[in-house]
Write a protein that holds these residues in place. Sequence first.
Motif, short mmCIF file in Angstrom:
data_model
loop_
_atom_site.label_atom_id
_atom_site.label_comp_id
_atom_site.label_asym_id
_atom_site.label_seq_id
_atom_site.Cartn_x
_atom_site.Cartn_y
_atom_site.Cartn_z
N ASN A 187 37.93 69.67 59.40
CA ASN A 187 37.47 69.70 58.01
C ASN A 187 35.98 70.00 57.87
O ASN A 187 35.46 70.06 56.75
N HIS A 188 35.30 70.11 58.98
CA HIS A 188 33.84 70.39 58.97
C HIS A 188 33.57 71.20 60.22
O HIS A 188 33.23 70.66 61.27
N LEU A 189 33.79 72.49 60.13
CA LEU A 189 33.87 73.34 61.33
C LEU A 189 32.52 73.66 61.95
O LEU A 189 32.46 74.08 63.10
N VAL A 190 31.44 73.47 61.20
CA VAL A 190 30.11 73.79 61.74
C VAL A 190 29.19 72.61 61.45
O VAL A 190 29.16 72.11 60.32
N SER A 191 28.43 72.19 62.48
CA SER A 191 27.50 71.09 62.26
C SER A 191 26.44 71.52 61.25
O SER A 191 26.17 72.71 61.06
N ASP A 192 25.84 70.53 60.59
CA ASP A 192 24.88 70.85 59.53
C ASP A 192 23.71 71.69 60.04
O ASP A 192 23.16 72.51 59.31
N ASP A 193 23.35 71.50 61.30
CA ASP A 193 22.24 72.27 61.87
C ASP A 193 22.68 73.61 62.44
O ASP A 193 21.86 74.41 62.88
N GLY A 194 24.00 73.87 62.46
CA GLY A 194 24.52 75.15 62.92
C GLY A 194 24.68 75.29 64.42
O GLY A 194 25.12 76.34 64.89
#
Length: 197
Positions: A72-79
């Motif tokens: 449900n959140h495929l990329v961390s906030d920092d990328g």
Amino acid sequence: MGNQMSVNLSKGQKVSLSKSDGGALSVVRMGLGWQAARRKGFLARLTAREIDLDASAVLFAGQQPVDVVFFNHLVSDDGSVRHTGDNLVGGAGQGGDDESIQVDLARVPVHIDQIVFTVNSFTGQTFEEVENAFCRLLDDSTGQELARYSLSGGGSHTAQIMAKVFRSNGGWEMAAIGTPAQGRTFEDLMPAIAAHL
């Protein structure tokens, strides 16, 4: 294949993520795979259910979870960490990765010092119904397998804390954990993960 030097890790073993020429790896991929255990006899066809295992990566700064990468959140906030997508049915037995998570080590923010990889059974089956589960770390630029950790045997648990990648002496290392846990989501696993930080 040339100088393929994959390390077969056993539980608790660690491997350095520097290249053989001494340089640092930049982007690695943690591949996770599994198969549904084969059932025998007449009931086999009737009881075969798809097993949806989910791979997650939890990013820690010290003991604090900072971010998580999962279906449900495929990329961390920092990328720096990205999940390649949810696989709802698991392996056809080809030995390939069913889900994988890419980590751009050079882009991981300096305060993130550990990334823990977990697999949980979203559909609720236990690992008694899963076989040939493994995780393997690849150099994403070459596709070369660096380390592989295979989990033998099932068990009445619904999750595994598979491995972690962590900072060490200015570089990164991978450690094989392979600890059973209970939970259908990564949130359920947080107490069990904490024991391995």
